[in-house]
Design an enzyme around this catalytic site. Sequence first.
Site, PDB file in Angstrom:
ATOM      1  CD  GLU A   1      -2.783   1.137   2.478  1.00 29.47           C
ATOM      2  OE1 GLU A   1      -3.573   2.094   2.635  1.00 29.47           O
ATOM      3  OE2 GLU A   1      -2.688   0.188   3.278  1.00 29.47           O
TER       4      GLU A   1
ATOM      5  CE  LYS B   1       3.987   0.624   4.510  1.00 25.93           C
ATOM      6  NZ  LYS B   1       3.124   0.621   3.324  1.00 25.93           N
TER       7      LYS B   1
ATOM      8  NE  ARG C   1       4.848  -8.078  10.554  1.00 25.62           N
ATOM      9  CZ  ARG C   1       4.118  -6.977  10.545  1.00 25.62           C
ATOM     10  NH1 ARG C   1       2.841  -7.015  10.932  1.00 25.62           N
ATOM     11  NH2 ARG C   1       4.629  -5.847  10.150  1.00 25.62           N
TER      12      ARG C   1
END
Length: 394
Positions: A14, A252, A242
Amino acid sequence: MGKYERIVTRFPPEPNGYLHIGHAKSICLNFGIAREFGSICNIRMDDTNPTKEEAEYVESIITDVHWLIDGWADKHVGGAPFYASDYFDRFYEYAVELVRKRKAYVCDMTPEETDAYRRLGKASAFRDRSIEENLDLFARMKAGEFPDGARTLRAKIDVNAANVWLRDPVLYRIRHASHHRTGDKWCIYPMYDWAHTLSDYIEGITHSVCTLEFEVHRPLYNWILEALELREPRPHQYEFARLNLTYSVMSKRKLIQLVNEKLVSGWDDPRMLTISGLRRRGVTASALRGLAYNIGITKYPSMTDMAVLEHTMRDEFNRTATRRLAVMRPIKVVLTNYPEGKIEGLDAINNPEDPNAGTRKIPFSHRRFHGNAAAKILSVASGWRGAAQVRLHH
């Protein structure tokens, strides 16, 4: 041949911030699969939230991805970057089809009410609207008739499902905001699960590899494909753990906070674990690929010690960096039993780990040794016969 004629993967960030080291693992995995099977991996911008996305982030993502895979898997990139926004018209058509199948409806509840009802397993009072009314309201949502948050389009699945993501999830929300690529054309935007699933299908993705937090989304991913009765072959979602590093921040939201509050010099601050920050620090692309390869792929959450990253970097530089000697605080040194005026070149190895790196000449003379590292310099002259008698001049 198996189920698919060709394996196609994708990396779908994104564009609401710069990529970090966690994304590097995903990049290496998806492009690594493409390389192993001689296929391609699409770079796709998941640009469905115009209030948080910027063209700057798109450019940084493209730069970081190509830097990380340059000379290693660039030929496996599936052409120019793809954008979810390229499919907005098709997303809308699929949504209309879902309404016609009585598998989606327009809901007038507020976001807070929707969340509360989903947690409690309660059905919306608007769940049984007619097809005609839903189509009319959805078209008016698209036309910009209603304010933000006034209505949503929701999938009609099961309000009592054990998996909360199947409790009539929201597919579209109203958001009057200018998009960095489509401008003001749209005021309704698809939610992640709707856009992600259909983007995979439209692009012919076979293996949609996500991190573990999306495991609970997989039933919805499959439901969308089945509800629309999309033809085979269909994409399949797979999950992996992850990358989590000790003593680090990779959220983020928190990285943006550091940048916005000017606690760092920018996204490429060497203290940041963004890919651009690591690049500015001097970390090589091959070192990051080596890290991703060494930690491997698992299905369970784990924490990787920061020392693993540091060891990977040291190992990389130890194999590739040429050795040089510098005098930081010079001290005059005189060899009293070496002929004055004579200079001879002594061989010094450029890289003891790489025989192909060759050697270089270091001058050895009566007055050529200066520095607080004089003893180290003299060790280079181990081939000179006789003990050096040294006099230091302060």
